[in-house]
Motif scaffolding. Structure first.
Motif, short mmCIF file in Angstrom:
data_model
loop_
_atom_site.label_atom_id
_atom_site.label_comp_id
_atom_site.label_asym_id
_atom_site.label_seq_id
_atom_site.Cartn_x
_atom_site.Cartn_y
_atom_site.Cartn_z
N PHE A 121 -1.00 7.12 -37.62
CA PHE A 121 -0.07 6.75 -36.82
C PHE A 121 1.04 6.17 -37.63
CE2 PHE A 121 1.24 3.23 -33.34
CZ PHE A 121 2.24 4.25 -32.84
N ALA A 122 2.28 6.81 -37.69
CA ALA A 122 3.44 6.05 -38.51
C ALA A 122 4.64 6.56 -37.82
CB ALA A 122 3.21 6.41 -39.94
N VAL A 123 5.52 5.68 -38.14
CA VAL A 123 6.97 6.17 -37.92
C VAL A 123 7.65 5.66 -39.24
CG1 VAL A 123 9.17 5.49 -36.61
CG2 VAL A 123 6.73 5.56 -35.48
N ARG B 278 11.92 2.60 -37.42
CA ARG B 278 10.90 1.75 -36.83
C ARG B 278 11.71 0.82 -35.88
NH1 ARG B 278 7.24 0.73 -41.96
NH2 ARG B 278 6.75 2.95 -42.16
N THR B 279 10.95 0.07 -34.85
CA THR B 279 11.37 -0.80 -33.72
C THR B 279 12.54 -0.24 -33.11
OG1 THR B 279 13.08 -2.22 -35.39
CG2 THR B 279 10.95 -2.97 -35.59
N GLN B 280 12.58 1.00 -32.96
CA GLN B 280 13.64 1.83 -31.84
C GLN B 280 12.68 2.29 -30.73
OE1 GLN B 280 15.84 4.34 -34.16
NE2 GLN B 280 16.01 3.08 -35.65
N GLY B 281 11.57 1.79 -30.66
CA GLY B 281 10.58 2.53 -29.37
C GLY B 281 10.06 3.68 -29.70
N GLY C 155 7.39 4.45 -31.88
CA GLY C 155 5.97 4.25 -31.89
C GLY C 155 5.51 4.00 -30.55
N THR C 156 6.11 3.33 -29.64
CA THR C 156 5.56 2.96 -28.14
C THR C 156 5.66 4.46 -27.29
OG1 THR C 156 6.62 0.95 -28.27
CG2 THR C 156 6.25 1.96 -26.02
N GLU D 95 -8.78 2.57 -36.68
CA GLU D 95 -9.06 1.63 -37.53
C GLU D 95 -7.74 1.24 -38.18
OE1 GLU D 95 -10.71 4.83 -37.62
OE2 GLU D 95 -12.30 4.00 -36.77
N ASN E 299 -2.61 -5.57 -42.08
CA ASN E 299 -1.28 -4.91 -41.47
C ASN E 299 -0.96 -5.60 -40.06
OD1 ASN E 299 0.41 -3.13 -40.57
ND2 ASN E 299 -0.77 -1.31 -40.93
N ARG F 219 -0.49 -6.03 -34.31
CA ARG F 219 0.29 -6.82 -33.14
C ARG F 219 0.59 -5.77 -32.33
NH1 ARG F 219 4.93 -9.23 -35.81
NH2 ARG F 219 5.87 -7.12 -35.40
N PHE F 220 1.09 -4.62 -32.58
CA PHE F 220 1.64 -3.49 -31.80
C PHE F 220 0.33 -3.05 -31.06
CE2 PHE F 220 2.00 0.95 -31.00
CZ PHE F 220 3.34 1.40 -30.70
N TYR F 221 -0.94 -2.84 -31.58
CA TYR F 221 -2.08 -2.47 -30.91
C TYR F 221 -2.42 -3.38 -29.84
CZ TYR F 221 -2.64 0.87 -34.74
OH TYR F 221 -2.20 2.08 -35.47
N ARG G 287 -0.58 -5.45 -28.33
CA ARG G 287 0.33 -5.26 -26.96
C ARG G 287 -0.09 -4.06 -26.32
NH1 ARG G 287 5.14 -2.68 -26.54
NH2 ARG G 287 5.64 -2.42 -28.78
C1 LIG Z 1 2.96 0.62 -36.29
C2 LIG Z 1 4.31 1.48 -36.20
C3 LIG Z 1 3.82 2.73 -35.99
C4 LIG Z 1 5.15 1.21 -34.83
O1 LIG Z 1 6.34 1.92 -34.71
P1 LIG Z 1 7.47 1.57 -34.08
O2 LIG Z 1 8.18 2.91 -33.93
O3 LIG Z 1 8.17 0.58 -35.04
O4 LIG Z 1 7.23 0.93 -32.59
P2 LIG Z 1 7.93 0.34 -31.68
O5 LIG Z 1 9.48 0.61 -32.00
O6 LIG Z 1 7.57 1.18 -30.45
O7 LIG Z 1 7.54 -1.02 -31.70
C5 LIG Z 1 7.64 -2.11 -32.75
C6 LIG Z 1 8.19 -3.30 -32.49
O8 LIG Z 1 9.54 -3.17 -32.20
C7 LIG Z 1 9.84 -3.74 -30.90
N1 LIG Z 1 10.73 -2.79 -30.30
C8 LIG Z 1 10.89 -1.69 -29.80
N2 LIG Z 1 12.24 -1.10 -29.45
C9 LIG Z 1 12.87 -2.00 -29.86
C10 LIG Z 1 14.50 -2.11 -29.53
N3 LIG Z 1 15.11 -1.13 -29.36
N4 LIG Z 1 14.98 -3.27 -30.25
C11 LIG Z 1 14.26 -4.08 -30.91
N5 LIG Z 1 12.75 -4.16 -30.93
C12 LIG Z 1 12.21 -2.90 -30.27
C13 LIG Z 1 8.59 -3.47 -30.06
O9 LIG Z 1 8.64 -4.26 -28.91
C14 LIG Z 1 7.67 -3.68 -30.91
O10 LIG Z 1 7.33 -5.28 -30.95
P3 LIG Z 1 5.94 -5.60 -31.30
O11 LIG Z 1 5.02 -4.69 -32.08
O12 LIG Z 1 6.07 -6.96 -31.91
O13 LIG Z 1 5.54 -5.89 -29.86
C15 LIG Z 1 5.39 1.32 -37.21
O14 LIG Z 1 5.47 -0.19 -37.70
C16 LIG Z 1 4.75 1.99 -38.50
O15 LIG Z 1 4.76 3.10 -38.95
N6 LIG Z 1 4.04 1.13 -39.48
C17 LIG Z 1 3.68 1.70 -41.04
C18 LIG Z 1 2.31 2.62 -40.38
C19 LIG Z 1 1.23 1.80 -39.93
O16 LIG Z 1 1.01 0.55 -40.51
N7 LIG Z 1 0.48 2.57 -38.98
C20 LIG Z 1 -0.58 1.72 -38.50
C21 LIG Z 1 -1.94 2.08 -39.17
S1 LIG Z 1 -3.47 1.73 -38.44
#
Ligand SMILES: CC(C)(COP(=O)(O)OP(=O)(O)OC[C@H]1O[C@@H](n2cnc3c(N)ncnc32)[C@H](O)[C@@H]1OP(=O)(O)O)[C@@H](O)C(=O)NCCC(=O)NCCS
Length: 146
Positions: free
Chosen positions: A71-73, A78-81, A83-84, A105, A110, A115-117, A119
């Motif tokens: 799972f990755a963005v 990132r932080t644009q929703g 992953g959600t 896993e 990380n 934290r994401f999981y 939530r």
């Molecule tokens: C984990 C991962 C996939 C999350 O993807 P993402 O697209 O950033 O996820 P989201 O944007 O939906 O949420 C991330 C955070 O941003 C916040 N967020 C979402 N939209 C937002 C916005 N428009 N403005 C500000 N914050 C926002 C969320 O509330 C969340 O906060 P939290 O984690 O503290 O609850 C990403 O961090 C990633 O690719 N990490 C590297 C790879 C990795 O570690 N993968 C998991 C391996 S097990």
């Protein structure tokens, strides 16, 4: 942003983000074979030009359990929703198949992903010693589906 099924042309994107974000290297043929097993479990998030920016690869190896393998963005997206969106759509697919549980896993270091999981109501169920290819420990996390 749209979600669509994985295609063979996504392999270079998936392989490069797996190397960059997950620090793992797999044979590219793995993606096609896993995608063929449960195509609904392999989600690609793509921008308005159909360029992939994120993915979630889930598998169904144990009856009525799903496991998120990768799972990755993309960092810039990132932080644009995204992953959600990937995670909530994945849960819909799991419910459609009447799965009872989702596991995954994650590296113990990380904090962002943990934290994401959390939530998403995953909790740590096991410590996996030297789980990763570089020797790092992992947590197994799980969430029951209701
Ligand atoms: C984990 C991962 C996939 C999350 O993807 P993402 O697209 O950033 O996820 P989201 O944007 O939906 O949420 C991330 C955070 O941003 C916040 N967020 C979402 N939209 C937002 C916005 N428009 N403005 C500000 N914050 C926002 C969320 O509330 C969340 O906060 P939290 O984690 O503290 O609850 C990403 O961090 C990633 O690719 N990490 C590297 C790879 C990795 O570690 N993968 C998991 C391996 S097990």
């Amino acid at each position: 942003m749209t979600l669509r099924p994985f295609r063979l042309s996504d392999v270079p994107f998936v392989a490069s983000i797996v190397a960059e974000a997950l620090h793992e290297h797999y044979d590219p043929s793995l993606y096609a074979s896993l995608g063929a097993e449960w195509s609904d479990g392999f989600l690609i998030a793509a921008d308005s030009h159909d360029t992939p920016v994120g993915f979630l690869l889930g598998v169904n190896q144990v009856e009525r359990d799903a496991r998120i393998l990768m799972f990755a963005v993309d960092r810039e997206h990132r932080t644009q929703g995204i992953g959600t969106l990937l995670m909530s759509t994945f849960f819909e697919r799991c419910r459609a198949r009447a799965f009872r549980r989702v596991t995954l896993e994650v590296r113990v270091s990380n904090a962002t992903a943990i934290r994401f999981y959390t939530r998403y109501r995953f909790s740590v169920v096991d410590l996996l010693r030297s789980y990763y290819s570089d020797g790092e420990n992992g947590y197994q996390m799980a969430r029951e589906l209701s």
